[in-house]
Scaffold this active site. Structure first.
Site, PDB file in Angstrom:
ATOM      1  CG  ASP A   1       0.694  -4.151   6.044  1.00 43.51           C
ATOM      2  OD1 ASP A   1       0.346  -4.497   7.181  1.00 43.51           O
ATOM      3  OD2 ASP A   1       1.084  -2.998   5.762  1.00 43.51           O
TER       4      ASP A   1
ATOM      5  CD  GLU B   1      -3.481  -5.003   8.556  1.00 41.57           C
ATOM      6  OE1 GLU B   1      -3.330  -4.726   9.754  1.00 41.57           O
ATOM      7  OE2 GLU B   1      -2.799  -4.505   7.638  1.00 41.57           O
TER       8      GLU B   1
ATOM      9  CD  GLN C   1     -10.565   2.181  -0.484  1.00 41.82           C
ATOM     10  OE1 GLN C   1     -11.115   2.643  -1.500  1.00 41.82           O
ATOM     11  NE2 GLN C   1     -10.771   0.950  -0.055  1.00 41.82           N
TER      12      GLN C   1
ATOM     13  CG  ASN D   1      -1.618   1.331   1.430  1.00 41.99           C
ATOM     14  OD1 ASN D   1      -2.486   1.708   0.636  1.00 41.99           O
ATOM     15  ND2 ASN D   1      -1.239   2.055   2.471  1.00 41.99           N
TER      16      ASN D   1
ATOM     17  CG  HIS E   1      -5.311   1.949   4.541  1.00 42.33           C
ATOM     18  ND1 HIS E   1      -6.006   3.004   5.083  1.00 42.33           N
ATOM     19  CD2 HIS E   1      -5.019   1.123   5.571  1.00 42.33           C
ATOM     20  CE1 HIS E   1      -6.106   2.831   6.389  1.00 42.33           C
ATOM     21  NE2 HIS E   1      -5.518   1.694   6.712  1.00 42.33           N
TER      22      HIS E   1
ATOM     23  CG  ASP F   1      -1.853   5.821   0.024  1.00 46.33           C
ATOM     24  OD1 ASP F   1      -1.907   4.891   0.845  1.00 46.33           O
ATOM     25  OD2 ASP F   1      -2.687   5.969  -0.899  1.00 46.33           O
TER      26      ASP F   1
END
Length: 480
Positions: free
Chosen positions: A212, A238, A173, A122, A216, A182
């Site tokens: 992981d 996750e 997100q 992510n 997001h 990000d």
């Protein structure tokens, strides 16, 4: 009714106090693709130690998978979370070299254990500049040869681009999780870079990924990256449930399994404060995701640092009992946590002065090795023996004494009352015979190092169960 939490269960003290490795003579289960589906998370273990554990313990004891910590180059530091800040996708970290990682995968496979990698896809590092473990340098949104500023989200919210409002899907997100740069996972360029990293790991023999921070990333982005992989493997994502939040775990089940975070919180609350009798329908009726997609755990590396009702190694006997329930109960795919001692939530694994992770030596040097606790390790064998069967013959006393069978394959009773339950009979649906109580003993041929339970021709047995203790028997622990 609220209950006051007791001290370490007396009858389990002897089991847990020594914390010695168990004999390696337990019956082996089928291949990992069959009945061996229990995952053990060897959190922050280095690669040589994982390899040794696969050979000497995980394979012989029936663990099907080992989940290892992120293997990519990361920022320097002593905290546990530095491993979750990628600098590059070189397989070079404080846990070992690429060659050591490759050797570990091969060794685990030879022991019948598959390898799941914790994949950080992510984000990259925290915004700033520095040098990674293997010498790669970076500045904010600039990772030479990998990513530049256009490959990241710059959400323009909250002054520093961080997520503040988890009720806003866009922020969750597209903004930064605690200042971590990000990645623009909707970009084909970024997707390809991430897929190249995962494919590199697949070329080394990896059998699956823990995605992981999946919450997001849109589920469609994960699906697109998966579509670029060289072969099919196991995937678990996750996604932490939040009541009323727009991003929910069920959105991700099309990509694979999803971590059911409510499981550990609910189980901990029941064991700490409520009545075990409430667990009669534990799972989907509690609002948890479908059993075929749920990856469950009593605790993991994140939740054990949260406090609250989460049970951890620090809870000793009650933690062992909760894991016994998880491994016996027919809901989800279980993961057993294997920890190191910590006194603050940022504390990293036992390491040398340069930050390189020490070899894991169970029950010394800070390594807790819950996966080797007798109750937990032996219940992995129970889980393998009963896989695919339904729950039968539930019993409870309306409070904290419960019992249930797994349709002719196994039986567990837990007494979490403050006093012993003496002279009660239990209907097991098991074949007549003598069985080793795997909570307290090891089967060795036709003998048991602990108590022996005799099941009569009608499938019943009588036994005394000490306070805060349990009895477990299964068909692979039958001695005569």
């Amino acid at each position: 009714m609220l209950r006051r939490r007791r001290l370490l269960p007396l009858a389990l003290t002897a089991v847990l106090a020594a914390m010695l490795p168990l004999p390696l003579s337990a019956p082996a289960a089928a291949a990992p693709s069959g009945t061996k589906d229990v995952i053990v998370q060897l959190f922050e273990w280095n690669w040589p130690s994982v390899a040794t554990e696969c050979t000497n313990y995980l394979g012989p004891r029936g663990y099907g998978y080992v989940q290892v910590s992120p293997p990519q180059e990361h920022v320097r530091g002593q905290q546990w979370w530095v491993a979750y800040q990628p600098v590059s996708y070189r397989v070079e970290s404080r846990k070992g070299t690429r060659a050591q990682f490759q050797s570990m995968v091969t060794t685990c496979h030879n022991a019948g254990v598959k390898v799941i990698v914790d994949a950080v896809v992510n984000h990259t590092t925290g915004v700033g500049s520095g040098t990674g473990w293997a010498g790669s340098t970076y500045t904010s949104y600039n990772y030479p040869g990998i990513y530049q500023t256009q490959d990241f989200h710059h959400c323009g919210r909250n002054g520093n681009d961080d997520i503040v409002n988890y009720g806003d899907r866009y922020e969750v997100q597209n903004c930064e999780l605690v200042n971590l740069a990000d990645l623009k996972t909707e970009s084909d360029y970024v997707r390809t870079k991430l897929a190249n990293y995962l494919n590199d790991l697949l070329s080394l023999g990896v059998d699956g990924f823990r995605w992981d921070a999946s919450k997001h990333m849109p589920a469609a982005d994960i699906a697109a990256i998966k579509g670029k992989l060289s072969r099919s493997v196991y995937h678990v994502q996750e996604v932490i449930y939040g009541a009323g939040e727009p991003v929910q775990p069920t959105e991700y089940t099309g990509n694979g399994d999803v971590h059911e975070f409510r499981y550990g919180k609910d189980l901990g609350r029941v064991f700490r404060h409520e009545r075990l009798a409430y667990l009669k329908n534990f799972g989907e009726p509690w609002g948890h995701i479908a059993t075929g997609k749920a990856a469950v755990f009593v605790d993991n590396h994140d939740t054990q640092r949260e406090g609250g009702d989460i049970l951890t190694y620090k809870d000793n006997g009650i933690y062992a009992l909760a894991n016994a329930f998880m491994l016996a109960w027919p809901y989800g795919s279980p993961t057993v946590m294997s920890s190191y001692e910590f006194t603050n939530k940022d504390q990293g694994p036992p390491s040398d002065a340069n930050g390189k992770t020490n070899n894991a030596t169970c029950f010394s040097g800070g390594w807790r090795c819950e996966h080797r606790w007798q109750v937990i390790a032996n219940m992995v064998g129970f889980h393998n023996a009963v896989k695919g069967t339904t729950m039968v013959n539930w019993y409870d006393n309306g409070n904290n004494h419960i019992a249930f069978g797994r349709n002719g394959k196994g039986y567990l009773t837990i007494n979490d009352e403050d006093g012993a339950v003496n002279g009660r009979s239990y209907q097991t649906n098991l074949p007549a015979g003598r069985y080793c109580d795997v909570i307290h003993g090891e089967k060795s041929g036709t003998t048991c190092t602990g108590p022996v339970i005799t099941v009569d021709a009608s499938g019943w047995f009588a036994a005394n169960v000490a306070a805060h203790d349990a009895i477990a028997i299964h068909v692979n622990a039958k001695i005569s």
